[in-house]
Scaffold this active site. Sequence first.
Site, mmCIF file in Angstrom:
data_model
loop_
_atom_site.group_PDB
_atom_site.id
_atom_site.type_symbol
_atom_site.label_atom_id
_atom_site.label_comp_id
_atom_site.label_asym_id
_atom_site.label_seq_id
_atom_site.Cartn_x
_atom_site.Cartn_y
_atom_site.Cartn_z
ATOM 1 C CD GLU A 126 -3.249 0.438 0.384
ATOM 2 O OE1 GLU A 126 -3.051 -0.198 -0.662
ATOM 3 O OE2 GLU A 126 -4.387 0.740 0.808
ATOM 4 C CG HIS A 127 2.510 2.728 -3.243
ATOM 5 N ND1 HIS A 127 2.096 1.451 -3.587
ATOM 6 C CD2 HIS A 127 2.678 3.379 -4.420
ATOM 7 C CE1 HIS A 127 2.033 1.342 -4.910
ATOM 8 N NE2 HIS A 127 2.376 2.497 -5.451
ATOM 9 C CB SER A 128 -0.412 7.903 -1.446
ATOM 10 O OG SER A 128 0.132 8.088 -0.180
#
Lengths: 311, 311
Positions: B143-145
């Site tokens: 999970e990453h932005s």
Amino acid sequence: MRPSDFTPRFSKTEASFCPFCPGSEDATPPELLALRAPDAPADVGRWTVRAFPNRFPALRVEGELERTAEGPYDRVSGIGAHEVIVETVRHDETLADLGLPALGEVLWAWRERILDLGRDLRLAHVQIFKNHGPEAGATILHEHSQVIALPVVPRDVALEREEQQAWFGRKERCLTCDIVRHERRDGERLVFENARYAVLCPWAPLSPFVLWIVPKGHSSHFEAIERHELESLAEALRLALRKLDKALERPAYNFALHSGPLRGAASPSLHWRLEVAPTLTVPGGFERGTGSWLNSTPPEEAAAFLRKVRE
Amino acid sequence: MRPSDFTPRFSKTEASFCPFCPGSEDATPPELLALRAPDAPADVGRWTVRAFPNRFPALRVEGELERTAEGPYDRVSGIGAHEVIVETVRHDETLADLGLPALGEVLWAWRERILDLGRDLRLAHVQIFKNHGPEAGATILHEHSQVIALPVVPRDVALEREEQQAWFGRKERCLTCDIVRHERRDGERLVFENARYAVLCPWAPLSPFVLWIVPKGHSSHFEAIERHELESLAEALRLALRKLDKALERPAYNFALHSGPLRGAASPSLHWRLEVAPTLTVPGGFERGTGSWLNSTPPEEAAAFLRKVRE
């Protein structure tokens, strides 16, 4: 409403029964138009191109056109039309497979539907487009284009026309004519040209391998096309699709016609084109947030590659 | 260049080795920022949120900013930044799983990166966004932005600000404040509110189940957020994501931050929001040609459905 209502996305939807095949005419709403290619063999039935209303339309012709305010918002009733143009009688044939006279009939059907819908003065815009392949949004695989007529001019359509008009206002020259002239001289982004049409990879495309099919002479409205021009346009379109098929292994693709205002007089600043975009990337959060798309394939590379592949 | 260069689209790209997991810090470019949630247990390593440059950046910080003309076109050099913000140390955890203090650190990392990038005066816009799931454009599933900083303000960002400023010019009221007030009173499209933030289904969304997470009080710039507001925003965001997960069976989604101009003073007409869009439909030829999207799920139905599901 169940989650499955929203998850048709990547499913290949092809039933054993095809409502677009000859013999299934009863399964569609009543026919609006049927054309027969001049070279159609006797065994293909009574039509080669057939238009009818979409059974699940985004907009409908019936009803009153009303514009209302709702709090801070504007609402307009969903008056319009949503039509299907079946492009061939053969279930497995693609647009790229068609003979030039048959492909010319498809183009003529677009013109006919634009002119016919333009008679309804409630309508402000007619959009001709195509979703080919499930990844491009097609739900029925039998080859077809679509027509959506709207009571408003969509934002991007209006903005594009404003830009072209602003350019003309400053220079008294058509922006697209300038672009076509530049690309034909420069050659880097040009893929093909015949006597009337050019196929090119436009500057700064949203996604890889976008193609323009554009008249080399000035013409604001697609629907002003004449019968004797059809085969030349069909040749350019078929070549573009065949080259994409070879280069990208038969990709899903969309196309959209960009043309002058419905019922509008010929304009010196607007210039129609057909824009074809293979479905190779997904718009993500950046694209949705900014309207700008990241594209890692320069159009010069795409054009060089497409010039090389034999269609 | 081979066809396979353009076909990562629907492949699930998850290697056995994850460069975003703790212990793999050497596999990424040097760290720009590492934050540790106040409630982080001792066993999760020395960071809980970590930002670093994208290894395959769309733009780079190095080089000269040049604007040049090329025939009828404008070119600007690809000066900018493209960064990754890893949101959790746990490979399988989603943003919706995080505790509120940990999620608050993710939001704080966005603010830190916007403020830091704003110091580079060549940059005109910083876009915070997220692609969650392969259908939404994610290529690494940890999970990453992401952060993309640009030397120009993208067209849709500029247009949206112009509309907000025009509304303020006529009414001396913020458009988004008017919208939030209307939606809170009307209730039909409201999903949730806490003391500071509202979650709502906006009027006329591009696609089904789009959500806005928006401050109820006027605020033009996300990066003006204060530490004590983080938990309230984290609560609203987590609730939105959890409701989407329940309602749509853990959909892929994108979000994009809409905020005021980089380095800009607080503005009475602009109002930041986070816009979340699950990936349920494919933009087709109509959407590409017009910028308008067909959406068969009214926001009132989506909001009613989301109010009912328990997060």
